[in-house]
Design an enzyme around this catalytic site. Sequence first.
Site, PDB file in Angstrom:
ATOM      1  N   GLU A 222      24.890  20.562  31.388  1.00 22.53           N
ATOM      2  CA  GLU A 222      25.842  19.556  30.938  1.00 22.53           C
ATOM      3  C   GLU A 222      27.255  19.832  31.451  1.00 22.53           C
ATOM      4  O   GLU A 222      28.152  20.166  30.695  1.00 22.53           O
ATOM      5  CB  GLU A 222      25.772  19.444  29.412  1.00 22.53           C
ATOM      6  CG  GLU A 222      24.375  18.989  28.978  1.00 22.53           C
ATOM      7  CD  GLU A 222      24.164  18.954  27.469  1.00 22.53           C
ATOM      8  OE1 GLU A 222      25.130  19.134  26.720  1.00 22.53           O
ATOM      9  OE2 GLU A 222      23.013  18.749  27.056  1.00 22.53           O
TER      10      GLU A 222
ATOM     11  N   PRO B   3      18.417  18.539  40.501  1.00 19.84           N
ATOM     12  CA  PRO B   3      18.619  18.024  41.843  1.00 19.84           C
ATOM     13  C   PRO B   3      20.071  18.208  42.294  1.00 19.84           C
ATOM     14  O   PRO B   3      20.986  17.858  41.563  1.00 19.84           O
ATOM     15  CB  PRO B   3      18.322  16.532  41.720  1.00 19.84           C
ATOM     16  CG  PRO B   3      17.682  16.329  40.384  1.00 19.84           C
ATOM     17  CD  PRO B   3      18.061  17.479  39.542  1.00 19.84           C
TER      18      PRO B   3
ATOM     19  N   HIS C  37      13.510  13.132  14.205  1.00 23.39           N
ATOM     20  CA  HIS C  37      14.344  14.076  14.956  1.00 23.39           C
ATOM     21  C   HIS C  37      13.978  15.518  14.631  1.00 23.39           C
ATOM     22  O   HIS C  37      13.827  15.871  13.461  1.00 23.39           O
ATOM     23  CB  HIS C  37      15.823  13.831  14.614  1.00 23.39           C
ATOM     24  CG  HIS C  37      16.762  14.648  15.444  1.00 23.39           C
ATOM     25  ND1 HIS C  37      17.813  15.348  14.902  1.00 23.39           N
ATOM     26  CD2 HIS C  37      16.812  14.874  16.774  1.00 23.39           C
ATOM     27  CE1 HIS C  37      18.471  15.965  15.884  1.00 23.39           C
ATOM     28  NE2 HIS C  37      17.884  15.692  17.015  1.00 23.39           N
ATOM     29  N   HIS C  38      13.807  16.335  15.662  1.00 20.68           N
ATOM     30  CA  HIS C  38      13.540  17.764  15.511  1.00 20.68           C
ATOM     31  C   HIS C  38      14.609  18.556  16.247  1.00 20.68           C
ATOM     32  O   HIS C  38      14.472  18.815  17.457  1.00 20.68           O
ATOM     33  CB  HIS C  38      12.179  18.126  16.110  1.00 20.68           C
ATOM     34  CG  HIS C  38      11.013  17.694  15.273  1.00 20.68           C
ATOM     35  ND1 HIS C  38       9.703  17.852  15.699  1.00 20.68           N
ATOM     36  CD2 HIS C  38      10.944  17.140  14.045  1.00 20.68           C
ATOM     37  CE1 HIS C  38       8.884  17.399  14.751  1.00 20.68           C
ATOM     38  NE2 HIS C  38       9.604  16.947  13.742  1.00 20.68           N
ATOM     39  N   GLU C  39      15.670  18.912  15.585  1.00 19.36           N
ATOM     40  CA  GLU C  39      16.651  19.817  16.208  1.00 19.36           C
ATOM     41  C   GLU C  39      16.160  21.242  15.968  1.00 19.36           C
ATOM     42  O   GLU C  39      15.887  21.619  14.826  1.00 19.36           O
ATOM     43  CB  GLU C  39      18.040  19.630  15.597  1.00 19.36           C
ATOM     44  CG  GLU C  39      19.100  20.595  16.117  1.00 19.36           C
ATOM     45  CD  GLU C  39      19.249  20.553  17.633  1.00 19.36           C
ATOM     46  OE1 GLU C  39      19.629  19.514  18.153  1.00 19.36           O
ATOM     47  OE2 GLU C  39      18.976  21.584  18.291  1.00 19.36           O
TER      48      GLU C  39
ATOM     49  N   HIS D 116      16.095  16.631  24.180  1.00 18.64           N
ATOM     50  CA  HIS D 116      17.499  16.888  24.528  1.00 18.64           C
ATOM     51  C   HIS D 116      17.703  18.379  24.781  1.00 18.64           C
ATOM     52  O   HIS D 116      16.931  19.200  24.308  1.00 18.64           O
ATOM     53  CB  HIS D 116      18.430  16.386  23.427  1.00 18.64           C
ATOM     54  CG  HIS D 116      18.696  14.913  23.564  1.00 18.64           C
ATOM     55  ND1 HIS D 116      19.951  14.377  23.561  1.00 18.64           N
ATOM     56  CD2 HIS D 116      17.836  13.879  23.745  1.00 18.64           C
ATOM     57  CE1 HIS D 116      19.864  13.065  23.718  1.00 18.64           C
ATOM     58  NE2 HIS D 116      18.597  12.728  23.822  1.00 18.64           N
ATOM     59  N   GLU D 117      18.750  18.687  25.533  1.00 16.86           N
ATOM     60  CA  GLU D 117      18.979  20.048  26.026  1.00 16.86           C
ATOM     61  C   GLU D 117      17.670  20.593  26.612  1.00 16.86           C
ATOM     62  O   GLU D 117      17.220  21.707  26.296  1.00 16.86           O
ATOM     63  CB  GLU D 117      19.494  20.997  24.930  1.00 16.86           C
ATOM     64  CG  GLU D 117      20.814  20.616  24.346  1.00 16.86           C
ATOM     65  CD  GLU D 117      20.714  19.464  23.344  1.00 16.86           C
ATOM     66  OE1 GLU D 117      19.788  19.474  22.533  1.00 16.86           O
ATOM     67  OE2 GLU D 117      21.542  18.532  23.390  1.00 16.86           O
TER      68      GLU D 117
ATOM     69  N   GLU E 168      17.272  14.476  28.084  1.00 11.70           N
ATOM     70  CA  GLU E 168      18.703  14.447  28.365  1.00 11.70           C
ATOM     71  C   GLU E 168      18.868  15.260  29.661  1.00 11.70           C
ATOM     72  O   GLU E 168      18.363  14.847  30.691  1.00 11.70           O
ATOM     73  CB  GLU E 168      19.454  15.039  27.175  1.00 11.70           C
ATOM     74  CG  GLU E 168      20.911  14.725  27.149  1.00 11.70           C
ATOM     75  CD  GLU E 168      21.617  15.487  26.040  1.00 11.70           C
ATOM     76  OE1 GLU E 168      22.592  14.970  25.504  1.00 11.70           O
ATOM     77  OE2 GLU E 168      21.210  16.625  25.730  1.00 11.70           O
TER      78      GLU E 168
ATOM     79  N   GLU F 288      27.341  11.493  24.275  1.00 19.29           N
ATOM     80  CA  GLU F 288      27.959  12.309  23.228  1.00 19.29           C
ATOM     81  C   GLU F 288      29.267  12.962  23.692  1.00 19.29           C
ATOM     82  O   GLU F 288      30.183  13.166  22.893  1.00 19.29           O
ATOM     83  CB  GLU F 288      26.976  13.366  22.723  1.00 19.29           C
ATOM     84  CG  GLU F 288      26.495  14.321  23.810  1.00 19.29           C
ATOM     85  CD  GLU F 288      25.432  15.298  23.332  1.00 19.29           C
ATOM     86  OE1 GLU F 288      25.067  15.261  22.155  1.00 19.29           O
ATOM     87  OE2 GLU F 288      24.962  16.104  24.147  1.00 19.29           O
TER      88      GLU F 288
HETATM   89  C1  NOJ Z   1      22.645  17.315  20.891  1.00 19.89           C
HETATM   90  C2  NOJ Z   1      21.927  16.061  21.258  1.00 19.89           C
HETATM   91  O1  NOJ Z   1      22.128  15.763  22.625  1.00 19.89           O
HETATM   92  C3  NOJ Z   1      22.414  14.964  20.367  1.00 19.89           C
HETATM   93  O2  NOJ Z   1      21.832  13.737  20.749  1.00 19.89           O
HETATM   94  C4  NOJ Z   1      22.115  15.310  18.938  1.00 19.89           C
HETATM   95  O3  NOJ Z   1      22.677  14.342  18.110  1.00 19.89           O
HETATM   96  C5  NOJ Z   1      22.689  16.673  18.560  1.00 19.89           C
HETATM   97  N1  NOJ Z   1      22.331  17.652  19.525  1.00 19.89           N
HETATM   98  C6  NOJ Z   1      22.197  17.141  17.214  1.00 19.89           C
HETATM   99  O4  NOJ Z   1      20.839  17.414  17.268  1.00 19.89           O
HETATM  100 CA    CA Z   2      23.079  17.248  24.359  1.00 16.95          CA
END
Ligand code: NOJ
Ligand code: CA
Length: 690
Positions: A178, A195, A380-382, A460-461, A479, A485
């Site tokens: 990022e 890339p 959502h799974h953070e 994401h990440e 992502e 964001e």
């Molecule tokens: C980073 C993610 O890119 C974002 O979409 C998310 O809201 C936050 N992390 C929290 O999980």
């Molecule tokens: Ca992110």
Amino acid sequence: MTKHWKSLIAMAVIAWAAAPAHAETLTLASPDGKITVTVKDDGGQATYAVDYNGKQVIAPSKMGLLFAEHHGFERGLVIAGSTAASSDTTWEQPWGERRLVRDQHNELAVTFKASEGPNRQMTVRFRAFDTGIGFRYELGAQPALEGDVAIVEELTQFGVGDKTTTWYTPADGFNRNEYIYRMEPAGEVENAHTPATFKNPDGIYMAIHEAALTDWSSMSLLALRPGNFEARLRNWSGGPKVKTKPPFKSPWRTIQIAPDAVGLINSDIILNLNEPNKLGDVSYAKPGKYIGIWWAMHINDRTWASNKYHGATTAETKRYIDFAAKHGFSGVLVEGWNKGWDGDWFNNGDLFSFTEPYPDYDIKGLSKYAASKGVQLIVHHETSANLTNYEKQLEAGLDLVKSIGSHYVKSGYVSDAGDAVWVDDKGIRHYEYYDSQRMIDHHMTVIKAAAARQIAMDTHEPVKDTGLRRTYPNWMSREGARGMEFNAWGSPPNPPSHEAMIAFTALLGGPFDYTPGIFDLRPNERLPVRPDMPRGDPKNRPQTTLAKQLATYVTIYSPLQMAADLPENYEKRLDAFQFIKDVEADWEQSVALAGEVGEYVAFARQGRKSKEWFLGAVTDSEPRDLSLPLSFLEAGKKYRAQIYRDGPHAHWDYNPYDIVIEEKVVTGGEVFAVHLAASGGVAVRFIPVN
Ligand code: NOJ
Ligand code: CA
């Protein structure tokens, strides 16, 4: 003759006997004959070089592998044989940028034998397409490579030349992929993510990446010498780069080559170098558009944590479900629904539960409510990159998703780049890089467990996309570059060139869940909602016009496409919002029409369901007049073009809302002329006139 001289002569004879009798040169050409790959074993080294239209684009570059405890492939290599093949097939994607993908290539598999040390051989398989090449290492089981093999170095080089312009993000930084893209001569690039995109002094464009990254670690481009890069593999923490066992195959190393920048986009080599669908029917992984309890947290209106500003409440989710149903969105993402967000979640990934909702979030009731309105919850799974915590709960967490009738999980791996945690059998904690083999294995475990429950993933990440959506089409989006964001809190936010940059770089790897569609373009200038939390820096805002926000639904591909702003901001601009409602997220065909890296890009895409064409174009901070031939429409046929373009006074910085929404009749084949403001854009829907 002294003993000393005798032994020297003996050594020379051995060396002579071991040296190849003559150097071998093999060539492979693309089907149209424009690309030529030359493979050699000169001086006992395996090398390849690439020409385009008779001009060298990759100088003779080394190939090879080194192992920790086995003899590697570096010196004393001789070409021992080769096989050639050709193929021309067309396959169908369950969803994608185009339904039908043609895979036309010529192939050359070259086997190198080591003439020093124990008997061993390695094959390098090359494929040449009209839009680039791919090659990979294939090692069969053999006595010299018995047992577990630890790869300590991949020696693949890419000699692009020091004067070649390079667009890239730096590898090895704390913020993973990022970063704001950079443009530099290759000679000044130290270590680049792929890339990575190039334009050489002859005006030829290239992009180096990889395809089918599994059972290996991620590659970046490390400068060995100015303009000559080596594949730098991410290592295990305190260990080798790759742990494997023959037989094994490396990911494909890909070099896209084109006479113009859009030629890089209009290429399917990354997908073609991936294995066919291994999951069978994935009709549950339906492309669609979604909204979510998301931006409200990023702009400090709401919290993920379960305090009085908690975003993921039953009432708030109902409001979003109602809005989604009213405006035709198929999904509602809810972040902060599960226990673990209170406190320092960034650093406490082991506290996340993937089965226990907060008490003010009725997940079962809400899923029924959503279903009654034709909407699905996106769960959502953070993980905060705590792999073990997630892996332990993976089955149960996904079972819950299945049990509520949802087919979508958005996951996240927020952490600094080297802080992905896992705990081994002895309870010892390890910190891995987010693109290490451990992590790549983790993602595959998750994707397979999700597929077993008919769940699609949006990561994401993530580790960068390498086309694995062909093999595992439930891995729908990711992502993997700076998303929207950053415009809430990025300091600095994404620059005006960002959208026209990612089209030619990150997006070459695959879909990007950018989460576009912000309508309140100065979110940090509103009065704060939370007394405990001020607004962010007002400089953090989308640096685009409103028309450009719409255009990105066409220029940034994702089969799961978010309308990221708050419902109330859309209610205020229903005229512009209409485009987001109309645009599709799944395509019959996609064509990049025109563009230059980081400057502008124009796409035409045909919806898979409606068969309607959409056009989107975006520019950087330079205003531009584009003339785009409507050659994708049926020649001579009339269409109602619903146009959303920058108004005459539009400017991203001081007049972003100046937009003209108009309808015109156009004819297929004519030239569509349009003005884009500074960091502006245009979005068009074409409806055939009967
Ligand atoms: C980073 C993610 O890119 C974002 O979409 C998310 O809201 C936050 N992390 C929290 O999980
Ligand atoms: Ca992110």
